[in-house]
Design an enzyme around this catalytic site. Structure first.
Site, short mmCIF file in Angstrom:
data_model
loop_
_atom_site.label_atom_id
_atom_site.label_comp_id
_atom_site.label_asym_id
_atom_site.label_seq_id
_atom_site.Cartn_x
_atom_site.Cartn_y
_atom_site.Cartn_z
N GLU A 16 6.17 6.48 2.50
CA GLU A 16 4.88 6.05 3.03
C GLU A 16 4.98 4.60 3.44
OE1 GLU A 16 1.47 6.19 0.37
OE2 GLU A 16 0.12 5.79 2.05
N ASN B 183 -3.24 15.14 2.20
CA ASN B 183 -2.45 14.37 1.24
C ASN B 183 -2.99 14.62 -0.16
OD1 ASN B 183 -0.84 12.38 -0.10
ND2 ASN B 183 -2.53 10.94 0.11
N GLU B 184 -3.72 13.64 -0.68
CA GLU B 184 -4.28 13.78 -2.04
C GLU B 184 -5.73 14.21 -1.91
OE1 GLU B 184 -3.97 10.25 -4.39
OE2 GLU B 184 -2.17 10.97 -5.38
N CYS C 162 -1.71 7.96 1.34
CA CYS C 162 -3.07 7.63 1.78
C CYS C 162 -3.14 7.26 3.25
CB CYS C 162 -3.62 6.50 0.92
SG CYS C 162 -3.85 6.98 -0.80
O1 AHR Z 1 2.06 6.33 -3.82
C1 AHR Z 1 0.97 5.53 -3.54
C2 AHR Z 1 -0.29 6.33 -3.31
O2 AHR Z 1 -0.57 7.09 -4.44
C3 AHR Z 1 -0.21 7.36 -2.22
O3 AHR Z 1 -0.48 6.83 -0.98
C4 AHR Z 1 -1.25 8.34 -2.62
O4 AHR Z 1 -0.97 9.64 -2.16
C5 AHR Z 1 -1.35 8.20 -4.11
O5 AHR Z 1 -2.66 7.98 -4.50
#
Ligand code: AHR
Length: 652
Positions: free
Chosen positions: A44, A371-372, A240
């Site tokens: 990321e 993603n999350e 994120c």
């Molecule tokens: O790894 C950092 C962040 O942690 C990532 O962007 C997210 O997916 C998680 O909350």
């Protein structure tokens, strides 16, 4: 090496009796096949991982498109911004992707300068040629350009001049500059002189020794560290940043391919998401865009796992959602991405890929949708994406999210929805204490063997507390992850992918800790956690075999964790054994197959609080040794607080 052999000879105690301290290893019993994707990477653009990191561009704000267009630039004399010698021109109304450029207006015999300070602590120069590219148009000819590289003591260590091309159209022109000296914390100065008017859209500077020598490419030292992990997959681009803190800042892959001037900058969610470490100048340039990500995957032998936005911004931030009846452009982006990666050249997006330089499809087998994300709003949107993707591309395996943590209502809700829907792969994330990782190495023992596969998409032990800025990558965190990873390996029939998070961090430009690889603008170092990942990945074997203590998996008894695989290609047994006690432990491994010759053992051990750093990059690093083996029993003594990977040829 001699010394090491002697040392391991002492440690390799021949244990003849089969006692409590014996483990059985049944090399002929296959518990699971090890998926090629088991150990992979999560990339990321956080902590300056891409811009200011692995993307080797040295000029920050190279196109003057940052919200504050002179970020990282200074003019000389400084008054020239006010009196119109330098003018920032905003053309956003007609060109949103490339909204700003700099107009340089010189009266007779003017000499003016434009200086860029680079990312974070400045530019690092080595003894290699540098490529400066200017994108400009001559409005009124008569301007001459010279460039200078400066070291931290304001000494010129490189210079070159450029004769501009004739014509009033935008052109990219390249110039080579060879430094006469090395230096860190350097700067770039561009001098304009003469009389005339020049529009400058981009000033870019790259070293020539990028990964595979690709112009405008990636930092070779950092990519090599990824390649050395022999990753089974690469999850990208986040994280994120896929979601953005608002939808307008989400990751849109179509904006990240093709000419750089078509890649519209976006403010990173990491610019202001971490209050204690604001990074207001964190913009995503997408110089490392989706084509480059796919190429990177190919280079390092990793299966691509792109993640696409599901019509939701980050649920920790604004949590914006797209109305379900307006999701079509988002779903189209997902469908088109599969075509871009896998379509032949008769398709629209397959042709685009070929035009960018890759005629053959990338062979993408996985796609992450969200993603999350979590909650009914995710479940509802995900269903629409899944229906359309599965109808058109039934062979692409979809990775679905369960939020940001395990065993909380957010997780259990999504987990049950996804299991009921017979999802392909469920993504679980763990940021927790070392103790949690040790205690939960048996997490997957009880998972449904016929249910969805599991992707442990983000995990990292936190030395201080979850999300703390004091977290460090010490040996304790690394070994606790190793304990957990023995449980992943043992359950490779259920867990098909796993990746540490996050991957990269700039030593001064970071927003999140811990991280696997740290770097500055000149060099980098790896962490104990990196070595743990590497030891599992390069020793992943092809089948999991039972390694038991009194008939039970070794997951914490006497502070030990262990697992075993066989590499059917090389006929080797590989044992991973973590000793989390503060004393040396002797174990005998009783095999059902004979051995002869030498066993190799790679051990990672040190004080639990030890970390690597720029000053001491090798404070914790694995040590390789060997010892003779005979018969069916391996005796070995593990050092206190150690991970040991034993490899031995077997007659299976
Ligand atoms: O790894 C950092 C962040 O942690 C990532 O962007 C997210 O997916 C998680 O909350």
């Amino acid at each position: 090496m001699k010394k090491l052999l002697l040392l391991s000879g002492l440690l390799a105690v021949a244990v003849s009796c089969f006692s409590q301290d014996s483990y059985t290893v049944s090399t002929k019993v296959v518990k699971a096949r090890v998926p090629a994707t088991l150990w992979g990477l999560f990339f990321e653009d956080i902590n300056r991982a891409a811009d200011g990191g692995v993307y080797a561009e040295m000029v920050e704000n190279r196109g003057f498109d940052f919200p504050k267009p002179m970020t990282a630039w200074s003019t000389w004399p400084s008054s020239h911004l006010r009196d119109g010698v330098f003018l920032v021109v905003n053309q956003a109304a007609v060109n949103a992707a490339d909204p700003k450029y700099l107009s340089v207006n010189l009266r007779d015999r003017d000499t003016v300068g434009l200086m860029n300070s680079g990312f974070d602590e400045g530019m690092a120069f080595r003894n290699v040629p540098y490529s400066l590219t200017l994108r400009y148009r001559q409005v009124v000819p008569g301007v001459h350009v010279r460039v200078f590289l400066y070291n931290s003591r304001n000494k010129v260590i490189g210079r070159a001049s450029m004769t501009l091309l004739q014509g009033a159209d935008w052109v990219n022109q390249e110039l080579k500059v060879m430094p006469t000296d090395t230096g860190t914390r350097g700067k770039l100065l561009v001098i304009f002189e003469g009389a005339g008017k020049l529009d400058v859209d981009r000033v870019s500077l790259f070293p020539s020794d990028t990964w595979k020598g690709r112009p405008g490419g990636l930092r070779a030292d950092l990519v090599q560290k990824l390649a050395d992990l022999k990753p089974g997959f690469l999850r990208f681009p986040g994280g994120c940043i896929v979601e953005g803190n608002q939808l307008v800042h989400r990751y849109q892959w179509k904006h990240t391919i093709g000419p750089l001037e078509g890649r519209e900058l976006v403010q990173s969610i990491w610019a202001d998401d971490v209050e204690s470490r604001p990074t207001p100048d964190y913009m995503e340039s997408f110089g490392l865009g989706f084509y480059e990500y796919f190429t990177l995957c190919e280079d390092i032998g990793a299966a691509p796992l792109p993640i696409i936005n599901v019509g939701m911004s980050c649920q920790f931030d604004a949590a914006e959602v797209v109305p379900v009846n307006e999701l079509e452009p988002y779903i189209t982006d997902a469908l088109d991405l599969v075509e871009f990666a896998n379509g032949d050249t008769s398709t629209y997006w397959g042709k685009k890929r070929a035009e960018l330089g890759h005629v053959a499809p990338f062979g993408m087998k996985f796609l992450g949708v969200g993603n999350e994300n979590w909650g009914p709003q995710y479940a509802e949107r995900l269903a629409l994406f899944t229906d359309r993707l599965k109808a058109k591309y039934p062979d692409v395996r979809l990775v679905n999210a369960t939020g940001y943590s395990r065993n909380i209502p957010v997780f259990t809700y999504m987990d049950s929805v996804l299991r009921a829907r017979k999802a392909d792969i469920i993504d679980e994330h763990f940021y927790d204490t070392p103790k949690w990782f040790m205690e939960n190495s048996n997490r997957y023992d009880s998972y449904d063997r016929s249910g969805p596969k599991i992707f442990v998409g983000e995990y990292a032990a936190q030395s201080d507390r979850i999300g703390s800025m004091k977290n460090v990558n010490n040996l304790l965190t690394a070994l606790s992850e190793a304990c957990f990873m023995t449980g992943i390996e043992r359950n490779a029939d259920v867990v098909s992918m796993a990746s540490y998070a996050p991957l990269f961090a700039h030593v001064t430009g970071w927003q999140w800790t811990p991280n696997l690889i740290w770097f500055d603008n000149a060099s980098s170092f790896t962490t104990p956690n990196y070595y743990v990942q590497q030891l599992f990945s390069v020793n992943k074997g092809s089948v999991v075999v039972p390694l038991l203590a009194s008939g039970k998996a070794v997951c914490g008894q006497d502070s030990c964790w262990a697992s075993a695989v066989v590499d059917e290609g090389s006929h080797e047994l590989v044992i991973k054994w973590v000793n989390m006690s503060g004393r040396p432990l002797v174990r005998s491994f009783k095999l059902d197959a004979g051995m002869s010759g030498m066993a190799s053992v790679t051990s990672l051990s040190a004080g639990l609080s030890l970390v690597n750093s720029m000053a001491s990059p090798d404070a914790v690093r694995p040590v390789v040794s060997a010892f003779p083996v005979k018969g069916k029993v391996i005796g070995f003594t593990a050092a206190p607080y150690s991970l040991n990977v034993i490899r031995v040829k077997i007659n299976r």
